[in-house]
Design a protein around this motif. Structure first.
Motif, mmCIF file in Angstrom:
data_model
loop_
_atom_site.group_PDB
_atom_site.id
_atom_site.type_symbol
_atom_site.label_atom_id
_atom_site.label_comp_id
_atom_site.label_asym_id
_atom_site.label_seq_id
_atom_site.Cartn_x
_atom_site.Cartn_y
_atom_site.Cartn_z
ATOM 1 N N ARG A 193 25.176 10.550 -5.214
ATOM 2 C CA ARG A 193 26.039 10.011 -4.941
ATOM 3 C C ARG A 193 26.288 9.312 -3.931
ATOM 4 N NH1 ARG A 193 28.407 15.999 -5.851
ATOM 5 N NH2 ARG A 193 26.045 16.126 -7.272
ATOM 6 N N MET A 194 26.452 9.634 -2.441
ATOM 7 C CA MET A 194 26.004 8.474 -1.512
ATOM 8 C C MET A 194 26.072 7.131 -1.849
ATOM 9 S SD MET A 194 28.103 11.412 -0.170
ATOM 10 C CE MET A 194 28.296 10.822 1.056
ATOM 11 N N GLY A 195 24.800 6.449 -2.829
ATOM 12 C CA GLY A 195 23.783 5.824 -2.958
ATOM 13 C C GLY A 195 22.168 5.958 -2.486
ATOM 14 N N THR A 196 21.363 4.742 -2.765
ATOM 15 C CA THR A 196 20.571 5.457 -2.315
ATOM 16 C C THR A 196 19.966 5.245 -0.861
ATOM 17 O OG1 THR A 196 20.381 2.479 -2.193
ATOM 18 C CG2 THR A 196 20.382 4.083 -4.776
ATOM 19 N N VAL A 197 18.711 6.507 -1.373
ATOM 20 C CA VAL A 197 17.490 6.634 -0.088
ATOM 21 C C VAL A 197 16.667 5.923 -0.713
ATOM 22 C CG1 VAL A 197 16.898 8.706 1.596
ATOM 23 C CG2 VAL A 197 19.188 9.114 0.048
ATOM 24 N N ASN A 198 15.791 5.562 1.042
ATOM 25 C CA ASN A 198 14.702 5.567 0.742
ATOM 26 C C ASN A 198 13.864 5.753 1.293
ATOM 27 O OD1 ASN A 198 14.338 2.545 -0.963
ATOM 28 N ND2 ASN A 198 15.370 1.574 0.788
ATOM 29 N N ALA A 199 13.222 6.665 0.020
ATOM 30 C CA ALA A 199 12.543 8.317 1.193
ATOM 31 C C ALA A 199 10.596 7.381 1.508
ATOM 32 C CB ALA A 199 12.448 8.938 0.488
ATOM 33 N N LEU A 200 10.474 6.362 0.656
ATOM 34 C CA LEU A 200 9.122 6.290 1.043
ATOM 35 C C LEU A 200 9.424 4.231 0.854
ATOM 36 C CD1 LEU A 200 6.759 8.601 -0.997
ATOM 37 C CD2 LEU A 200 7.433 7.905 1.386
ATOM 38 N N SER A 201 8.378 3.617 1.715
ATOM 39 C CA SER A 201 8.587 2.106 1.255
ATOM 40 C C SER A 201 7.797 1.398 1.209
ATOM 41 C CB SER A 201 10.356 1.300 2.367
ATOM 42 O OG SER A 201 10.422 2.900 3.223
ATOM 43 N N GLY A 202 6.710 1.555 0.115
ATOM 44 C CA GLY A 202 5.903 0.479 0.765
ATOM 45 C C GLY A 202 4.186 1.101 0.820
ATOM 46 N N ILE A 203 4.249 2.848 0.952
ATOM 47 C CA ILE A 203 3.413 3.113 1.908
ATOM 48 C C ILE A 203 1.926 2.823 1.151
ATOM 49 C CG2 ILE A 203 4.616 4.289 3.114
ATOM 50 C CD1 ILE A 203 3.196 6.814 1.857
ATOM 51 N N ASN A 204 1.002 2.433 2.368
ATOM 52 C CA ASN A 204 -0.479 2.497 1.086
ATOM 53 C C ASN A 204 -1.520 3.094 2.398
ATOM 54 O OD1 ASN A 204 0.128 0.089 -0.514
ATOM 55 N ND2 ASN A 204 -0.210 -1.310 2.003
ATOM 56 N N LEU A 205 -2.229 4.310 1.654
ATOM 57 C CA LEU A 205 -2.896 5.123 2.280
ATOM 58 C C LEU A 205 -4.018 5.249 1.680
ATOM 59 C CD1 LEU A 205 -1.955 7.065 4.897
ATOM 60 C CD2 LEU A 205 -1.802 8.577 3.150
ATOM 61 N N THR A 206 -5.398 5.535 2.792
ATOM 62 C CA THR A 206 -6.670 5.999 2.089
ATOM 63 C C THR A 206 -6.789 7.544 2.981
ATOM 64 O OG1 THR A 206 -7.244 4.066 1.530
ATOM 65 C CG2 THR A 206 -9.288 5.633 0.937
ATOM 66 N N VAL A 207 -7.160 8.350 1.437
ATOM 67 C CA VAL A 207 -7.730 9.874 2.594
ATOM 68 C C VAL A 207 -8.994 10.153 1.908
ATOM 69 C CG1 VAL A 207 -7.729 12.180 3.017
ATOM 70 C CG2 VAL A 207 -5.352 10.373 3.147
ATOM 71 N N PRO A 208 -10.246 9.741 2.516
ATOM 72 C CA PRO A 208 -11.523 9.594 1.649
ATOM 73 C C PRO A 208 -11.956 11.303 1.848
ATOM 74 C CG PRO A 208 -11.804 8.867 4.172
ATOM 75 C CD PRO A 208 -10.435 9.724 4.244
ATOM 76 N N SER A 209 -12.937 11.442 0.690
ATOM 77 C CA SER A 209 -12.880 12.835 0.362
ATOM 78 C C SER A 209 -14.055 12.951 1.005
ATOM 79 C CB SER A 209 -14.077 12.692 -0.692
ATOM 80 O OG SER A 209 -13.999 11.293 -1.462
ATOM 81 N N GLY A 210 -13.390 14.276 1.543
ATOM 82 C CA GLY A 210 -14.439 15.308 1.996
ATOM 83 C C GLY A 210 -13.480 15.573 3.084
ATOM 84 N N SER A 211 -12.762 15.110 3.569
ATOM 85 C CA SER A 211 -11.901 14.276 5.059
ATOM 86 C C SER A 211 -11.237 15.506 5.612
ATOM 87 C CB SER A 211 -11.590 13.046 5.552
ATOM 88 O OG SER A 211 -10.948 13.028 4.222
ATOM 89 N N VAL A 212 -10.555 15.863 7.006
ATOM 90 C CA VAL A 212 -9.300 16.284 6.902
ATOM 91 C C VAL A 212 -8.421 15.278 7.772
ATOM 92 C CG1 VAL A 212 -7.981 18.314 8.453
ATOM 93 C CG2 VAL A 212 -10.746 18.822 7.602
ATOM 94 N N PHE A 213 -7.234 14.929 6.872
ATOM 95 C CA PHE A 213 -6.206 14.315 6.418
ATOM 96 C C PHE A 213 -4.970 14.684 7.288
ATOM 97 C CE2 PHE A 213 -3.630 10.501 6.292
ATOM 98 C CZ PHE A 213 -4.440 9.270 6.451
ATOM 99 N N GLY A 214 -4.337 14.593 8.716
ATOM 100 C CA GLY A 214 -2.931 14.966 9.158
ATOM 101 C C GLY A 214 -1.905 14.099 8.440
ATOM 102 N N PHE A 215 -0.728 14.951 7.981
ATOM 103 C CA PHE A 215 -0.056 13.795 7.691
ATOM 104 C C PHE A 215 1.150 13.607 8.551
ATOM 105 C CE2 PHE A 215 2.681 12.603 3.707
ATOM 106 C CZ PHE A 215 1.977 10.944 4.270
#
Ligand SMILES: Nc1ncnc2c1ncn2[C@@H]1O[C@H](COP(=O)(O)OP(=O)(O)OP(=O)(O)O)[C@@H](O)[C@H]1O
Ligand SMILES: [Mg+2]
Lengths: 293, 248, 264
Positions: free
Chosen positions: B18-40
């Motif tokens: 209602r207050m306008g728009t919120v950009n929660a994510l703006s064009g993120i690129n991310l790669t998480v390889p399989s088998g890894s533990v990834f902290g966000f």
């Protein structure tokens, strides 16, 4: 530790039990009080003074009206009186006819008893409603429950001692029971309370006249059975005064006049009884033209 | 395992409010390889939960694309291999712990015998055997967190998306979860999790990404990122721009 | 659509209904009401049960509607409010499966509650010296269950986009109108003017006709069972109606951005 846990569990269970018990008791009390106060207050007629009393009495009259309509609905096996309708060829309408039968029908015999609860409610909610009691009596007589009918009539007589219709029904029951002299007395009283001097044009007055004829007819029949032929003739002549030109009555008078006074046969009474048996079943509130009584 | 566990390409999410728009994510690129533990990582309101909701198909991104093991996140096939633990997890309070796990098993169409044995195993691992047949409404905060984690693990997923899995837990509870994650890592699972406990992240993660205001401000191995900042916490405060507010 | 997932979701709804005690309260109230009605003395006549059936079935219909609407409308909003919707939809459960499962669970729960009502009524009627005619009883219950299915679908539809109170209120209004007002349209339409008339006709044809599922008249007034073919027609009509309502629910729910619970 163990004991604490246990007592908490028990405590909660007990609390829950008391909670439910309280809900059920309160609800039952409220429900029965609502029903009872409605019925009790209005049978005593003393609540009419206060505003709340008046309001309640209005409400209970409305409710009793609803019950009365319900009784009528039951007489017609749940089919309401039809009125003008559109869309009779719509899919919904056709299907509904299949699921909910809507043809004209009446209850007969023992199944008439199903109507009684509603009439009972009407008489409880609105003790002044004499029509409901008379309808109940009428149905009870159809079901050959003469004892019950008599009890209802006695009750009705207590609240409406001067209603000739109550007395007429009582008389008819006594006749059925062969209590001829009691019947005679009660019908005499009925005749005294049957005021016919009103307009004679309106439905109410017409009904009164018809009742008067019935009373006179019964009295004449009783007189005949007791050998009181001249009095019987007088009664029948009184009927001719109200409904001039009744062929059947006139021939009966002629036949009676030919017989010597004191000779009793009881044929008139028999004829009346069998006539009553054959009388078709009807319900007084059924006033729709297509109701084929 | 081949390929990447998670891939986000130009992911943008704009909420209309209602207050306008919120950009929660703006064009993120991310790669998480399989088998890894990834902290966000990222401060409150950075967009971590939003990104996870995109991965699970709860939100359709305004633009960009995300995939899991090469499958587009919008299809339900992608979710076949995911286990998700939401932030502030709540289970059905009217079920018992065991029933809650059995429910997860049936939703993944597991065999009844498999469901039984797996539920038993997880209840044991997460220390819930005694409470297994009690209503969840009687569970403590930590037990709730653990039963939800067990629910997440019922299908033995290849990818775990955990939103603040240790949030609100006491040290021993955190310890148990950490051990669980370690155990999963040795079994070759991919783990993608968000956390505000930076010391814990430093201990457990192969790589981290730091999100601030919907953009990725840093990405890499924790040891490499820390560098001269000495601790991940200092580094985090610096790159997210919160250092100045607090002071050294 | 996988049947097993739908059953799992439905079973959870059933367990919730079983363990939350609100349905029992209604059953107890129903029992008390029927017993109170039964205790009326009808001029000392015995074996009079029509009015007990009448009042009992009316109450069963009323309670059936209440149970169906409460259970169906609280499902989706409660899930969202408690944050349990996220772990559920994070599984390979489609939103269509979720809606179908919730509908099925609500319908089965309410239908079983109604079965308890009917059995209770049958026992009480038996105690009063009467009986129900077997086939009519079965048909009446069957169509009642169908009506509950339709009402639950209405509840689910409204709860996809509204909170549970608003959804429940709207469901009551819709189901009440479908039951009481829509069947009166043929009577009203006779005296209606042009524009009004077309409006009423549109309503008549698009609104669900719940009166078709109500066989109380046959039960109370001993009309005997309806023909099985007409029963089949009504059941097919009910299925079409339910399908339509569920498809509408799906259209409303499929792209809905789920709100997060405020648990902070
Ligand atoms: N439905 C919504 N409508 C509008 N804005 C929203 C909505 N959901 C989230 N946001 C906004 O999007 C931004 C990112 O929120 P998000 O929950 O993803 O952050 P987060 O990184 O998970 O934060 P936290 O660490 O506090 O959990 C915030 O500014 C939030 O206010
Ligand atoms: Mg978050």
């Amino acid at each position: 530790m163990e004991t604490i846990t246990n007592s908490t569990v028990n405590g909660r269970r007990r609390e829950r039990f008391y909670g439910w018990a309280a809900v059920i008791i309160l609800w039952t009390t409220a429900f029965s009080m609502a029903c009872y106060s409605d019925i009790a207050k209005h049978s005593e007629h003393n609540a009419a003074g206060s505003t709340i009393g008046r309001l309640l009495s209005k409400a209970s009259i409305g409710l009793s009206q609803a019950c009365y309509e319900r009784a009528d609905l039951y007489f017609h096996k749940g089919v309401p009186h039809s009125s003008k309708k559109a869309l009779a060829d719509s899919f919904y309408h056709i299907l509904n006819e299949e699921i909910n039968p809507s043809s004209h029908a009446h209850r007969h015999g023992r199944s008439l008893a199903e109507i009684m609860p509603w009439l009972k409610l009407v008489t409880s909610l609105d003790p002044g409603n004499i029509e409901a009691r008379l309808n109940a009596v009428f149905l009870l007589m159809k079901m050959k429950e003469f004892d019950v009918a008599e009890k209802v009539l006695m009750d009705a007589r207590r609240t409406n001692p001067k209603d000739h219709r109550v007395l007429l029904y009582l008389g008819r029951i006594y006749v059925k029971r062969e209590k001829i002299s009691e019947a005679g007395q009660i019908l005499e009283t009925a005749l005294r309370f049957c005021h016919d001097e009103a307009c004679a044009g309106c439905d109410h007055c017409k009904d009164t006249l018809i009742d008067k004829r019935a009373i006179l007819l019964y009295l004449a029949a009783i007189d005949e059975a007791e050998g009181n032929l001249s009095q019987a003739v007088e009664r029948l002549e009184a009927i001719i005064e109200i409904f001039p030109g009744s062929h059947e009555i006139e021939t009966t008078i002629k036949a009676l006049k030919k017989r010597p006074d004191g000779e009793s046969s009881g044929i008139l009474l028999e004829a009346l009884k069998s006539h009553e048996e054959a009388e078709s079943q009807t319900f007084s509130s059924c006033t729709v033209p297509d109701c084929e009584h | 395992m081949k390929g990447n566990g998670i891939e986000m390409r130009g992911l943008t999410v704009t909420y209309a409010s209602r207050m306008g728009t919120v950009n929660a994510l703006s064009g993120i690129n991310l790669t998480v390889p399989s088998g890894s533990v990834f902290g966000f990582l990222g401060p409150n309101g950075a967009g971590k939960t939003t990104a996870m909701h995109v991965l699970l198909g709860f939100i359709t991104p305004t633009s960009g694309h995300a995939s899991i093991f090469g499958e587009d996140v919008q299809g339900s096939i992608a979710r076949q291999r995911i286990g998700y633990l939401p932030e502030h997890p709540i289970a059905y309070r009217f079920l018992t712990g065991r029933e809650y796990l059995q429910m997860a098993g049936s939703l993944f169409l597991l065999e009844p015998t498999q469901i039984k044995s797996r539920a038993k195993l997880l209840l044991g691992q997460l220390d819930l055997i005694d409470a297994a047949d009690r209503r969840i409404s009687t569970y403590s905060r930590g037990m709730m967190q653990r039963i939800c984690l067990a629910h997440t693990l019922m299908s033995d997923p290849d990818l775990l998306i955990l939103d603040e899995p240790t949030g609100g837990l006491d040290p021993s509870g955190r310890m148990k979860i950490r051990m669980m994650i370690n155990d999963l890592r040795t079994r070759g699972k991919t783990i993608f999790f968000s956390s505000h406990e930076l010391s814990e992240v430093e201990l457990m993660c192969d790589s981290v990404a730091i999100l601030a205001d919907g953009e990725i401000v840093a990405e890499g191995k924790p040891a490499a990122l820390v560098g001269e900042d000495k601790s991940l916490e200092r580094y985090f405060l610096r790159v997210t721009g919160t250092e100045k507010e607090i002071g050294p | 659509m996988k049947i097993r997932r739908i059953i799992t979701i439905a079973k959870t709804v059933w367990l919730e209904a079983l363990r939350r005690k609100d349905v029992y309260v209604l059953l107890i109230l129903l029992g008390i009401m029927i017993v109170a009605v039964m205790s009326l003395d009808i001029f000392g006549l015995g074996g009079v049960v029509g009015y007990v059936k009448d009042v009992g079935l009316l109450a069963a219909w009323f309670f059936g509607m209440v149970v169906a609407i409460t259970i169906s409308t609280r499902q989706l909003p409660d899930e969202e409010k408690a944050n349990t919707i996220f772990p559920l939809l994070a599984k390979p459960v489609t939103r269509a499966e979720l809606l179908t499962g919730k509908w099925a669970g609500a319908t089965v729960s309410a239908t079983i509650a109604m079965l308890a009502c009917y059995l209770l009524l049958a026992v009480l009627v038996k105690l009063k010296g009467g009986a129900f005619e077997g086939f009519t009883f079965l048909q009446c219950y069957l169509l009642h269950a169908w009506a509950i299915g339709v009402i639950c679908a209405i509840g689910i539809l409204f709860s996809t986009r509204l909170n549970k109170d608003a959804a429940a209120t709207l469901s009551y209004v819709t189901a009440g109108a479908a039951f009481l007002l829509i069947p009166q349209i043929p009577r009203i339409v006779v005296n209606a003017q042009c524009v009004q008339r077309s409006g009423l006709l549109v309503l008549y044809y698009i609104m669900p006709h719940l009166e078709l599922f109500d066989m109380r008249r046959r039960m109370v007034h001993d009309w005997g069972p309806a023909s099985w073919s007409s029963l089949l027609y009504v059941m097919i009509y009910g299925l079409v109606l339910i399908g339509l309502l569920l498809v509408l629910s799906w259209l409303a729910y499929r792209r809905k951005v789920l709100s997060r619970a405020d648990l902070f």
